[in-house]
Write a protein that holds these residues in place. Sequence first.
Motif, PDB file in Angstrom:
ATOM      1  N   MET A   1       0.842  -1.182   0.000  1.00 40.03           N
ATOM      2  CA  MET A   1       0.000   0.000   0.000  1.00 40.03           C
ATOM      3  C   MET A   1       0.886   1.243   0.000  1.00 40.03           C
ATOM      4  O   MET A   1       1.886   1.290   0.714  1.00 40.03           O
ATOM      5  N   HIS A   2       0.471   2.228  -0.785  1.00 37.01           N
ATOM      6  CA  HIS A   2       1.271   3.446  -0.941  1.00 37.01           C
ATOM      7  C   HIS A   2       0.489   4.711  -0.596  1.00 37.01           C
ATOM      8  O   HIS A   2       0.843   5.795  -1.016  1.00 37.01           O
ATOM      9  N   ASN A   3      -0.591   4.527   0.164  1.00 36.34           N
ATOM     10  CA  ASN A   3      -1.407   5.653   0.587  1.00 36.34           C
ATOM     11  C   ASN A   3      -1.530   5.622   2.109  1.00 36.34           C
ATOM     12  O   ASN A   3      -1.773   4.567   2.695  1.00 36.34           O
ATOM     13  N   VAL A   4      -1.349   6.792   2.720  1.00 34.57           N
ATOM     14  CA  VAL A   4      -1.445   6.913   4.169  1.00 34.57           C
ATOM     15  C   VAL A   4      -2.456   8.003   4.503  1.00 34.57           C
ATOM     16  O   VAL A   4      -2.366   9.113   3.980  1.00 34.57           O
ATOM     17  N   MET A   5      -3.426   7.660   5.356  1.00 35.00           N
ATOM     18  CA  MET A   5      -4.365   8.655   5.869  1.00 35.00           C
ATOM     19  C   MET A   5      -3.801   9.139   7.194  1.00 35.00           C
ATOM     20  O   MET A   5      -3.517   8.341   8.087  1.00 35.00           O
ATOM     21  N   SER A  90       9.610   6.760  10.520  1.00 31.71           N
ATOM     22  CA  SER A  90      10.123   5.382  10.482  1.00 31.71           C
ATOM     23  C   SER A  90       9.016   4.402  10.126  1.00 31.71           C
ATOM     24  O   SER A  90       9.223   3.467   9.350  1.00 31.71           O
ATOM     25  N   TRP A  91       7.827   4.601  10.700  1.00 33.72           N
ATOM     26  CA  TRP A  91       6.689   3.730  10.413  1.00 33.72           C
ATOM     27  C   TRP A  91       6.307   3.799   8.938  1.00 33.72           C
ATOM     28  O   TRP A  91       6.071   2.778   8.302  1.00 33.72           O
ATOM     29  N   MET A  92       6.260   5.022   8.381  1.00 35.44           N
ATOM     30  CA  MET A  92       5.908   5.184   6.974  1.00 35.44           C
ATOM     31  C   MET A  92       6.964   4.543   6.079  1.00 35.44           C
ATOM     32  O   MET A  92       6.636   3.880   5.105  1.00 35.44           O
ATOM     33  N   GLU A  93       8.214   4.732   6.429  1.00 37.01           N
ATOM     34  CA  GLU A  93       9.310   4.171   5.637  1.00 37.01           C
ATOM     35  C   GLU A  93       9.281   2.643   5.666  1.00 37.01           C
ATOM     36  O   GLU A  93       9.474   1.996   4.640  1.00 37.01           O
ATOM     37  N   ALA A  94       9.004   2.067   6.821  1.00 35.42           N
ATOM     38  CA  ALA A  94       8.968   0.607   6.954  1.00 35.42           C
ATOM     39  C   ALA A  94       7.751   0.006   6.253  1.00 35.42           C
ATOM     40  O   ALA A  94       7.824  -1.095   5.710  1.00 35.42           O
ATOM     41  N   GLY A  95       6.637   0.721   6.260  1.00 34.83           N
ATOM     42  CA  GLY A  95       5.408   0.202   5.672  1.00 34.83           C
ATOM     43  C   GLY A  95       5.340   0.325   4.169  1.00 34.83           C
ATOM     44  O   GLY A  95       4.571  -0.373   3.509  1.00 34.83           O
ATOM     45  N   ASP A  96       6.136   1.191   3.586  1.00 33.73           N
ATOM     46  CA  ASP A  96       6.142   1.396   2.133  1.00 33.73           C
ATOM     47  C   ASP A  96       7.276   0.559   1.548  1.00 33.73           C
ATOM     48  O   ASP A  96       8.409   1.008   1.478  1.00 33.73           O
ATOM     49  N   GLN A  97       6.954  -0.655   1.138  1.00 34.85           N
ATOM     50  CA  GLN A  97       7.971  -1.617   0.721  1.00 34.85           C
ATOM     51  C   GLN A  97       8.532  -1.375  -0.677  1.00 34.85           C
ATOM     52  O   GLN A  97       9.604  -1.855  -0.992  1.00 34.85           O
ATOM     53  N   GLU A  99      10.187   1.055  -3.065  1.00 34.41           N
ATOM     54  CA  GLU A  99      10.852   2.360  -3.113  1.00 34.41           C
ATOM     55  C   GLU A  99      10.647   3.094  -4.436  1.00 34.41           C
ATOM     56  O   GLU A  99      10.985   4.257  -4.558  1.00 34.41           O
ATOM     57  N   TYR A 100      10.081   2.421  -5.436  1.00 30.95           N
ATOM     58  CA  TYR A 100       9.917   3.046  -6.746  1.00 30.95           C
ATOM     59  C   TYR A 100       8.537   3.660  -6.951  1.00 30.95           C
ATOM     60  O   TYR A 100       8.284   4.302  -7.952  1.00 30.95           O
ATOM     61  N   VAL A 101       7.644   3.442  -6.002  1.00 34.45           N
ATOM     62  CA  VAL A 101       6.303   4.013  -6.082  1.00 34.45           C
ATOM     63  C   VAL A 101       6.188   5.090  -5.003  1.00 34.45           C
ATOM     64  O   VAL A 101       6.468   4.823  -3.839  1.00 34.45           O
ATOM     65  N   PRO A 102       5.796   6.305  -5.381  1.00 40.88           N
ATOM     66  CA  PRO A 102       5.717   7.377  -4.380  1.00 40.88           C
ATOM     67  C   PRO A 102       4.635   7.100  -3.336  1.00 40.88           C
ATOM     68  O   PRO A 102       3.597   6.514  -3.627  1.00 40.88           O
ATOM     69  N   LEU A 103       4.900   7.534  -2.127  1.00 34.81           N
ATOM     70  CA  LEU A 103       3.953   7.419  -1.028  1.00 34.81           C
ATOM     71  C   LEU A 103       3.050   8.651  -1.046  1.00 34.81           C
ATOM     72  O   LEU A 103       3.536   9.775  -1.158  1.00 34.81           O
ATOM     73  N   HIS A 104       1.749   8.446  -0.949  1.00 37.33           N
ATOM     74  CA  HIS A 104       0.781   9.545  -0.962  1.00 37.33           C
ATOM     75  C   HIS A 104       0.177   9.688   0.424  1.00 37.33           C
ATOM     76  O   HIS A 104      -0.364   8.728   0.969  1.00 37.33           O
ATOM     77  N   VAL A 105       0.276  10.886   0.984  1.00 34.40           N
ATOM     78  CA  VAL A 105      -0.275  11.151   2.310  1.00 34.40           C
ATOM     79  C   VAL A 105      -1.547  11.958   2.145  1.00 34.40           C
ATOM     80  O   VAL A 105      -1.566  12.986   1.482  1.00 34.40           O
ATOM     81  N   TRP A 106      -2.615  11.476   2.780  1.00 31.55           N
ATOM     82  CA  TRP A 106      -3.928  12.081   2.709  1.00 31.55           C
ATOM     83  C   TRP A 106      -4.272  12.680   4.068  1.00 31.55           C
ATOM     84  O   TRP A 106      -3.828  12.182   5.089  1.00 31.55           O
ATOM     85  N   GLY A 107      -5.066  13.734   4.062  1.00 35.85           N
ATOM     86  CA  GLY A 107      -5.525  14.340   5.305  1.00 35.85           C
ATOM     87  C   GLY A 107      -6.646  15.313   5.014  1.00 35.85           C
ATOM     88  O   GLY A 107      -7.004  15.544   3.863  1.00 35.85           O
ATOM     89  N   ASN A 108      -7.178  15.893   6.045  1.00 40.26           N
ATOM     90  CA  ASN A 108      -8.253  16.858   5.912  1.00 40.26           C
ATOM     91  C   ASN A 108      -7.671  18.263   5.944  1.00 40.26           C
ATOM     92  O   ASN A 108      -7.379  18.784   7.018  1.00 40.26           O
ATOM     93  N   GLY A 109      -7.462  18.850   4.813  1.00 41.46           N
ATOM     94  CA  GLY A 109      -6.924  20.201   4.726  1.00 41.46           C
ATOM     95  C   GLY A 109      -5.428  20.203   4.462  1.00 41.46           C
ATOM     96  O   GLY A 109      -4.699  19.372   4.983  1.00 41.46           O
ATOM     97  N   ALA A 110      -4.994  21.117   3.666  1.00 41.67           N
ATOM     98  CA  ALA A 110      -3.575  21.187   3.281  1.00 41.67           C
ATOM     99  C   ALA A 110      -2.683  21.703   4.390  1.00 41.67           C
ATOM    100  O   ALA A 110      -1.504  21.404   4.449  1.00 41.67           O
ATOM    101  N   SER A 111      -3.228  22.496   5.296  1.00 39.53           N
ATOM    102  CA  SER A 111      -2.390  23.079   6.341  1.00 39.53           C
ATOM    103  C   SER A 111      -2.188  22.100   7.476  1.00 39.53           C
ATOM    104  O   SER A 111      -1.368  22.259   8.329  1.00 39.53           O
TER     105      SER A 111
END
Length: 111
Positions: A1-5, A90-97, A99-111
Amino acid sequence: MHNVMLDLETMGKGPRAAIVTIGAVFFDPMTGELGAEFEAHIHLGDSARFGEIDPDTVLWWLQQSDEARAALKPSSKHQSLSEALAGLYSWMEAGDQDEYVPLHVWGNGAS
């Protein structure tokens, strides 16, 4: 998985609000499947050194459940803001197996 909420609990509403909890989960946006989870509780005194505390937000927290308010009280599970952020990284780095696919971080609001 390459998406993090990412979910932050804070003591304010703006981009400089003091952070009290960081929560995150890997997920697949196509299927809704959830993966590994992360949670860090931050000492409010430490977080306040780097962020702002809004009185209206504090009053809102005081109206929440006993369980929600108890999560704000200092305990052995609380850590400094820098420790929490390093743990998240560290958690994000370990969970994204892959390295050639970018990790996408999602959240509520850009700030």
